[in-house]
Design a protein around this motif. Structure first.
Motif, PDB file in Angstrom:
ATOM      1  N   HIS A 211      -2.431   4.618  12.555  1.00 55.28           N
ATOM      2  CA  HIS A 211      -2.298   4.531  11.093  1.00 55.28           C
ATOM      3  C   HIS A 211      -2.309   3.070  10.623  1.00 55.28           C
ATOM      4  O   HIS A 211      -3.113   2.682   9.760  1.00 55.28           O
ATOM      5  CB  HIS A 211      -0.985   5.219  10.695  1.00 55.28           C
ATOM      6  CG  HIS A 211      -0.905   5.577   9.256  1.00 55.28           C
ATOM      7  ND1 HIS A 211      -0.696   6.856   8.814  1.00 55.28           N
ATOM      8  CD2 HIS A 211      -1.001   4.825   8.137  1.00 55.28           C
ATOM      9  CE1 HIS A 211      -0.676   6.878   7.494  1.00 55.28           C
ATOM     10  NE2 HIS A 211      -0.847   5.645   7.068  1.00 55.28           N
TER      11      HIS A 211
ATOM     12  N   GLY B 295      -5.697   5.808   7.474  1.00 52.57           N
ATOM     13  CA  GLY B 295      -4.474   6.609   7.400  1.00 52.57           C
ATOM     14  C   GLY B 295      -4.707   8.006   7.932  1.00 52.57           C
ATOM     15  O   GLY B 295      -5.662   8.258   8.677  1.00 52.57           O
TER      16      GLY B 295
ATOM     17  N   HIS C 282       0.848  -1.195   0.000  1.00 52.76           N
ATOM     18  CA  HIS C 282       0.000   0.000   0.000  1.00 52.76           C
ATOM     19  C   HIS C 282       0.887   1.251   0.000  1.00 52.76           C
ATOM     20  O   HIS C 282       0.739   2.126  -0.832  1.00 52.76           O
ATOM     21  CB  HIS C 282      -0.924  -0.025   1.216  1.00 52.76           C
ATOM     22  CG  HIS C 282      -1.805   1.180   1.333  1.00 52.76           C
ATOM     23  ND1 HIS C 282      -2.513   1.691   0.277  1.00 52.76           N
ATOM     24  CD2 HIS C 282      -2.090   1.988   2.398  1.00 52.76           C
ATOM     25  CE1 HIS C 282      -3.190   2.761   0.672  1.00 52.76           C
ATOM     26  NE2 HIS C 282      -2.943   2.960   1.954  1.00 52.76           N
ATOM     27  N   HIS C 283       1.835   1.310   0.912  1.00 48.62           N
ATOM     28  CA  HIS C 283       2.726   2.472   0.969  1.00 48.62           C
ATOM     29  C   HIS C 283       3.904   2.282   0.011  1.00 48.62           C
ATOM     30  O   HIS C 283       4.566   1.250   0.053  1.00 48.62           O
ATOM     31  CB  HIS C 283       3.245   2.669   2.397  1.00 48.62           C
ATOM     32  CG  HIS C 283       2.153   3.010   3.379  1.00 48.62           C
ATOM     33  ND1 HIS C 283       1.968   2.352   4.560  1.00 48.62           N
ATOM     34  CD2 HIS C 283       1.174   3.942   3.309  1.00 48.62           C
ATOM     35  CE1 HIS C 283       0.934   2.873   5.204  1.00 48.62           C
ATOM     36  NE2 HIS C 283       0.421   3.838   4.459  1.00 48.62           N
TER      37      HIS C 283
ATOM     38  N   GLU D 105      -5.405   0.844   8.520  1.00 46.78           N
ATOM     39  CA  GLU D 105      -5.163   0.390   7.142  1.00 46.78           C
ATOM     40  C   GLU D 105      -4.874  -1.102   7.059  1.00 46.78           C
ATOM     41  O   GLU D 105      -4.544  -1.612   5.991  1.00 46.78           O
ATOM     42  CB  GLU D 105      -3.982   1.173   6.542  1.00 46.78           C
ATOM     43  CG  GLU D 105      -4.303   2.641   6.326  1.00 46.78           C
ATOM     44  CD  GLU D 105      -3.176   3.405   5.659  1.00 46.78           C
ATOM     45  OE1 GLU D 105      -2.028   2.930   5.692  1.00 46.78           O
ATOM     46  OE2 GLU D 105      -3.447   4.487   5.117  1.00 46.78           O
TER      47      GLU D 105
ATOM     48  N   HIS E 156      -1.358   3.433  -3.570  1.00 48.32           N
ATOM     49  CA  HIS E 156      -1.438   4.200  -2.319  1.00 48.32           C
ATOM     50  C   HIS E 156      -2.644   5.141  -2.339  1.00 48.32           C
ATOM     51  O   HIS E 156      -3.780   4.718  -2.146  1.00 48.32           O
ATOM     52  CB  HIS E 156      -0.105   4.944  -2.126  1.00 48.32           C
ATOM     53  CG  HIS E 156       0.024   5.649  -0.827  1.00 48.32           C
ATOM     54  ND1 HIS E 156       0.705   6.833  -0.688  1.00 48.32           N
ATOM     55  CD2 HIS E 156      -0.470   5.350   0.398  1.00 48.32           C
ATOM     56  CE1 HIS E 156       0.657   7.211   0.573  1.00 48.32           C
ATOM     57  NE2 HIS E 156      -0.055   6.342   1.248  1.00 48.32           N
TER      58      HIS E 156
HETATM   59 ZN   LIG Z   1      -1.203   5.044   5.072  1.00 49.63          ZN
END
Ligand SMILES: [Zn+2]
Length: 364
Positions: free
Chosen positions: A327, A286, A64-65, A331, A99
């Motif tokens: 965070h 997030g 994701h990041h 997520e 992202h």
């Molecule tokens: Zn995030």
């Protein structure tokens, strides 16, 4: 399978054009034409995750990041990011991230969290501006249905929960082709009048290429007359955050406790309770403090997000409860989105959900 084919359904679900300008989603390390036999899915890339990919013989890590976010000036292994990139390249492992583009879609990061929390009627908390286009095209009467269905099939004509939305009006088109033409109706070099319909549909910019391609394939003319122009209406199938309702109003403290258990939180930081039940819940996976105002203006009882700063808690003003759930915690279900998309499109492709995804934040 080639990487470009593997990521196609992910990018159809979360178009890269939806990412924020500061973001770096997409294929970060590796080549589109490389063949991969399996993929590892995770939230963040670390050295342990790359070791896991090596162990699993995964040719690509989907996170994701994005591992490279602010740019890299050197690759000498001094930082975690540099070491991860070096290790990935040495081991022929591609690195891919979805992202903020995955945050921006209707069934993205926040909707997943909303679903797991038990919300119903889930919608985007804030729609996407400047994303809609209007297409108007002039079609001979013989082909109006074929052209309209080709447009609908590619995602044009969707408004809210309605599809096949269009408007048409009949009129007369005129044209004269030069000697190099082969007109569908009439003869070259002769002015021709043709009964036509002007068909209008809306479409998101992200679908422009496929819609125009479908239009040109279904339309019988050599030169198709069409107009595409931006419109200011908000697009509600993309944007940011999510909002929905609980089937029954819940006591605020016990609901926050349920969320804490569901997300495995060490702690939830929240603003003052209001002594009122909770039913309408807004959230953003997030860092979502920038949506506090949107959550308040939609009269949510609670806004769940992460990375809320001290001063931002004052914005609650007894009108909403602001809850910072962390965070990573907010997520953590994102990997399931990647898994579900890939399993649906490639049921026999080998996928692994990382077992080494971990929260870098610890609680005492
Ligand atoms: Zn995030």
């Amino acid at each position: 399978m080639k990487i470009k084919d593997l990521i196609k359904p992910i990018e159809a679900f979360a178009p890269l054009s939806y990412q924020e300008s500061y973001d770096n989603a997409g294929l970060i390390v590796g080549k589109y034409d490389t063949n991969v036999d399996s993929a590892l899915i995770c939230l963040d890339i670390t050295e342990e995750i790359i070791d896991e990919a090596i162990e699993q013989k995964a040719g690509i890590i989907i996170s994701h990041h994005p591992i490279i976010f602010g740019g890299l000036k050197r690759l000498n292994g001094n930082t975690l990011v540099e070491r991860c990139v070096i290790k990935a390249i040495k081991n022929d492992i591609a690195l891919y991230a979805a992202h903020t583009n995955l945050d921006a879609v209707e069934h993205g990061v926040s909707a997943k969290l909303a679903e797991r929390i038990g919300l119903k009627n889930i919608k985007m908390l804030k729609g996407m501006p400047n994303e809609l286009l209007k297409l108007s095209v002039f079609v001979p009467l013989s082909h109006t249905e074929a052209v309209a269905s080709a447009l609908f099939e590619q995602g044009a004509g969707h408004i809210g929960n309605y599809d096949c939305c269009s408007f048409s009006v009949e009129g007369t088109g005129t044209f004269r082709g030069d000697e190099n033409t082969n007109p569908y109706a009439g003869k070259k070099l002769v002015l021709h009048s043709e009964p036509e319909k002007r068909i209008e549909v809306v479409l998101p910019k992200a679908k422009k290429a496929q819609v125009v391609h479908a239009l040109l394939s279904a339309h019988p003319y050599e030169e198709v007359a069409y107009d595409l122009y931006p419109i200011e209406n908000m697009y509600n199938k993309a944007g940011i955050g999510a909002i929905g309702t609980l089937p029954e109003p819940e006591d605020e403290l016990s609901f926050l406790e349920q969320v804490k258990v569901l997300l495995g939180n060490g702690v939830i930081r929240h603003s003052e309770l209001r002594g009122k039940p909770i039913q309408k819940v807004a959230l953003c996976g997030g860092s979502g403090s920038f949506l506090i105002q949107a959550a308040k203006s939609q009269r949510a009882d609670l806004f769940i997000t992460a990375d809320i700063k001290y001063h931002d808690f004052f914005l609650a003003e007894q009108k909403i409860i602001l809850a910072d759930v962390g965070h990573f915690e907010s997520e953590q279900f994102t990997c399931e989105i990647f898994r579900d998309i890939l399993m649906k499109n490639f049921p026999t492709f080998a996928l692994h959900l990382s077992e080494h995804s971990k929260n870098p934040i610890q609680y005492l």
